[in-house]
Enzyme design. Structure first.
Site, PDB file in Angstrom:
ATOM      1  N   GLY A 136       0.795  -1.223   0.000  1.00  0.00           N
ATOM      2  CA  GLY A 136       0.000   0.000   0.000  1.00  0.00           C
ATOM      3  C   GLY A 136       0.824   1.267   0.000  1.00  0.00           C
ATOM      4  N   ILE A 191      -7.196 -10.326 -11.424  1.00  0.00           N
ATOM      5  CA  ILE A 191      -7.845 -10.118 -12.720  1.00  0.00           C
ATOM      6  C   ILE A 191      -9.328  -9.900 -12.453  1.00  0.00           C
ATOM      7  CG2 ILE A 191      -8.458 -11.262 -14.884  1.00  0.00           C
ATOM      8  CD1 ILE A 191      -5.697 -12.400 -14.972  1.00  0.00           C
ATOM      9  N   LEU A 192      -9.901  -8.897 -13.109  1.00  0.00           N
ATOM     10  CA  LEU A 192     -11.283  -8.503 -12.832  1.00  0.00           C
ATOM     11  C   LEU A 192     -12.228  -9.113 -13.858  1.00  0.00           C
ATOM     12  CD1 LEU A 192     -10.465  -4.732 -12.271  1.00  0.00           C
ATOM     13  CD2 LEU A 192     -10.703  -6.508 -10.513  1.00  0.00           C
ATOM     14  N   HIS A 200       0.254   0.692 -13.322  1.00  0.00           N
ATOM     15  CA  HIS A 200       0.982  -0.492 -13.793  1.00  0.00           C
ATOM     16  C   HIS A 200       2.476  -0.155 -13.867  1.00  0.00           C
ATOM     17  CE1 HIS A 200       1.480  -4.372 -15.697  1.00  0.00           C
ATOM     18  NE2 HIS A 200       2.326  -3.794 -16.531  1.00  0.00           N
ATOM     19  N   GLN A 256       8.971   2.921  -8.213  1.00  0.00           N
ATOM     20  CA  GLN A 256       7.969   3.240  -7.176  1.00  0.00           C
ATOM     21  C   GLN A 256       8.025   4.713  -6.770  1.00  0.00           C
ATOM     22  OE1 GLN A 256       6.918   0.760  -3.886  1.00  0.00           O
ATOM     23  NE2 GLN A 256       5.535  -0.205  -5.342  1.00  0.00           N
ATOM     24  N   GLU A 283       5.959   6.302  -9.233  1.00  0.00           N
ATOM     25  CA  GLU A 283       4.542   5.968  -9.007  1.00  0.00           C
ATOM     26  C   GLU A 283       3.932   6.878  -7.946  1.00  0.00           C
ATOM     27  OE1 GLU A 283       4.159   1.809  -8.026  1.00  0.00           O
ATOM     28  OE2 GLU A 283       4.417   1.197 -10.103  1.00  0.00           O
TER      29      GLU A 283
HETATM   30  C1  GAR Z   1       3.034  -1.087  -7.528  1.00  0.00           C
HETATM   31  O1  GAR Z   1       4.379  -1.015  -7.955  1.00  0.00           O
HETATM   32  C2  GAR Z   1       2.104  -1.221  -8.701  1.00  0.00           C
HETATM   33  O2  GAR Z   1       2.579  -0.575  -9.861  1.00  0.00           O
HETATM   34  C3  GAR Z   1       2.052  -2.693  -8.904  1.00  0.00           C
HETATM   35  O3  GAR Z   1       2.060  -3.237  -7.609  1.00  0.00           O
HETATM   36  C4  GAR Z   1       2.805  -2.386  -6.754  1.00  0.00           C
HETATM   37  C5  GAR Z   1       2.038  -2.171  -5.465  1.00  0.00           C
HETATM   38  O4  GAR Z   1       2.829  -1.518  -4.514  1.00  0.00           O
HETATM   39  N1  GAR Z   1       0.883  -3.074  -9.630  1.00  0.00           N
HETATM   40  C6  GAR Z   1       0.827  -4.125 -10.452  1.00  0.00           C
HETATM   41  O5  GAR Z   1       1.745  -4.860 -10.627  1.00  0.00           O
HETATM   42  C7  GAR Z   1      -0.522  -4.316 -11.127  1.00  0.00           C
HETATM   43  N2  GAR Z   1      -0.484  -5.470 -11.979  1.00  0.00           N
HETATM   44  P1  GAR Z   1       2.153  -0.850  -3.238  1.00  0.00           P
HETATM   45  O6  GAR Z   1       1.253  -1.892  -2.585  1.00  0.00           O
HETATM   46  O7  GAR Z   1       3.304  -0.504  -2.358  1.00  0.00           O
HETATM   47  O8  GAR Z   1       1.391   0.351  -3.690  1.00  0.00           O
END
Ligand code: GAR
Length: 207
Positions: A12, A89-90, A106, A168, A171
């Site tokens: 999270g 997967i939804l 992503h 990240q 992100e």
């Molecule tokens: C994130 O890096 C996100 O991009 C990835 O999971 C991680 C979650 O990190 N998502 C995917 O791979 C979707 N297929 P977080 O729980 O620390 O936010």
């Protein structure tokens, strides 16, 4: 306000970035995890946000889980559903129910590397650039209209973990940016694709 439900499966850290960086009128009204151990549930609790776990292992089919999940999400009456590391997967029913009001993050420069193990795949391909993408969710897995992408340079001695850590950081900037746009009514989705204000966002997303 713009009522937001965030779906998570793990740490999270993107949820935390949203908690820390969303502005009014964005309001996270609920967090739902599909795994009881998801640390993001504790982040939500620490921020005073309603949170719950709906364990997919308690359901016999994907359809049954997604039906229950939709009911839990809709109980919060959200304007936007944010997938933040939600590793499921939804079903088509769930995707169509939230059409135009569901975003995903992503960890690649889509359309490259849909699916899993994106950092390792970027390294194996010898890419000099990698990153993350925010997109609207449609029926095509990791295929909906792109909103915005953030880039990082791949370093010669990167491994999947070091590269993932730098992606990240990107992100954690990108997701609050896009969600704030949506909450302000600036980001929409129509038949032609994603729009920021009146401008159609191109196939590669904003950079
Ligand atoms: C994130 O890096 C996100 O991009 C990835 O999971 C991680 C979650 O990190 N998502 C995917 O791979 C979707 N297929 P977080 O729980 O620390 O936010």
């Amino acid at each position: 306000s713009c009522r937001i439900v965030v779906l998570i499966s793990g740490s999270g850290s993107n949820l935390q970035a949203l908690i820390d960086q969303l502005d009014t009128p964005a309001d996270i009204v609920g967090v739902i995890a599909n795994r009881p151990q998801a640390y993001g549930l504790q982040r939500a609790a620490a921020a005073g946000i309603a949170n719950e776990c709906l364990d997919h292992q308690d359901y016999t089919s994907r359809e049954a889980f997604d039906q229950a999940l939709m009911a839990r999400i809709d109980a919060y009456q959200p304007d936007l559903v944010v997938l933040a590391g939600f590793m499921r997967i939804l079903t088509p029913e769930l995707v169509s129910h939230y059409r135009g009001r569901m975003l995903n993050i992503h960890p690649s420069l889509l359309p490259r590397y849909k699916g899993l193990h994106t950092h390792q795949r970027a390294l194996e391909a010898g890419d000099v650039e990698h990153g993350a993408t925010i997109h609207f969710v449609t029926q095509e897995l990791d295929g909906g209209p792109l909103v915005v992408q953030g880039r990082v340079s791949v370093l010669t001695n990167d491994n999947p973990e070091t590269l993932a850590a730098r992606v990240q950081l990107v992100e954690h900037q990108l997701y609050p940016l896009a969600v704030n746009w949506f909450a302000q009514g600036r980001l929409r989705f129509d038949a032609e694709g994603a729009r920021l204000d009146e401008e159609l966002i191109g196939p590669d997303g904003l950079r």
